[in-house]
Design an enzyme around this catalytic site. Sequence first.
Site, short mmCIF file in Angstrom:
data_model
loop_
_atom_site.label_atom_id
_atom_site.label_comp_id
_atom_site.label_asym_id
_atom_site.label_seq_id
_atom_site.Cartn_x
_atom_site.Cartn_y
_atom_site.Cartn_z
N GLU A 75 7.34 -55.20 49.97
CA GLU A 75 7.89 -54.37 48.86
C GLU A 75 7.84 -55.32 47.45
OE1 GLU A 75 11.16 -52.20 47.10
OE2 GLU A 75 9.58 -52.07 48.66
N HIS A 137 10.46 -40.21 44.03
CA HIS A 137 9.60 -41.44 43.75
C HIS A 137 8.29 -41.28 43.96
CE1 HIS A 137 9.30 -45.46 42.67
NE2 HIS A 137 8.94 -45.94 43.57
N HIS A 247 5.71 -27.98 56.63
CA HIS A 247 4.63 -28.77 56.10
C HIS A 247 3.21 -28.26 56.78
CE1 HIS A 247 2.73 -31.70 53.84
NE2 HIS A 247 2.17 -32.41 54.99
N HIS A 305 -4.27 -40.50 53.75
CA HIS A 305 -3.58 -39.11 53.60
C HIS A 305 -3.07 -39.05 52.39
CE1 HIS A 305 -2.95 -35.19 54.90
NE2 HIS A 305 -1.48 -35.24 55.16
#
Length: 344
Positions: A75, A137, A247, A305
């Site tokens: 992070e 985000h 999707h 991806h």
Amino acid sequence: MKQDNYRTWVAVTFALSLCVIALGAYTRLTEAGLGCPDWPGCYGFAGVPKGEAQQALAASRFPDAPLEADKAWNEMLHRYVAGTLGLMILALNIFAWRKPARPRALPALLLATVIFQALLGMWTVTMDLMPVVVMGHLLGGFTTASLLFLLWLRLGTISFPPAPVAASSGLRAFALFGLLVVIGQIALGGWTAANYAAVVCTQLPLCEVDWRQGFDTSAFALIQPEHETYQYGVLDYQQRVTIHVTHRIGAMVTALTLLALACLLWRQRALRRGAAVMLLVLAGQIGLGITNIVASLPLSIAVAHNVTGVLLLLSLVALNLQVYRMRLSGCNRQPGREMDRYVA
């Protein structure tokens, strides 16, 4: 700063934005989005707590969030690199305003985007991975990379083949439609990831369960009921299947749309290279998507991806810019004159 040096700075900043996207995907896929329960620091420190004293203090500050050093470092690395990107975009604006000939609107838009992106990063933590914030985000990161790429293209020269090369209004409209379809598919991918729906279906082409009967449109409600945390998802199985199948259908629609667009682009010799690049990236993205399904989301493939998704978006950005400039070239070119290299 000279023009060539400025364009190099833009290129380096763009490359760093791709690194931020890859790191963001890696952080999310390793479940490190809450590796540090506060923002912008980590357990109240500028970096990951070290030593027994700091770790004991971190435990007292956040007793409900035990420190996992690996996730915390994932992070914080993402935050450090993202912060560096923000500073580089700020520098772009300073350099742009020093030379009147340089574009100023795009750097200003980039700065506004990266500031809002920082807010989304903060809300991702403070709102405990709320899906709409996580998806926003991701879209913010893709937008930042696209704007940097567009700025880099604008600073270069575009050579036009001999007339007539003006793009038809139909081609311009379909190229824009293709771009919007890709953006929609990226948003669907972000929603799939944010709701932990990537592995609920393990068979091809759609899903092993009866998804039609249980299709639940409430799965796409952007504002979900309040929960203590959204980590690992809060939707039920059928809602996740709905998201996943949508999707996949979106991927089919995107592929067919871009194949049709490539056929139209191929009629213009000047656009064939761009069309070939788009198809190559599309093929890679489809292959990575299928591998994610049959291999149960390997980390490296899942990160690839994400990165290939932004490359597909960038190929559409470049094609739309070229089609737009060809239109202006067909309208404005006069014998013995070339179009200004900085098209507004």
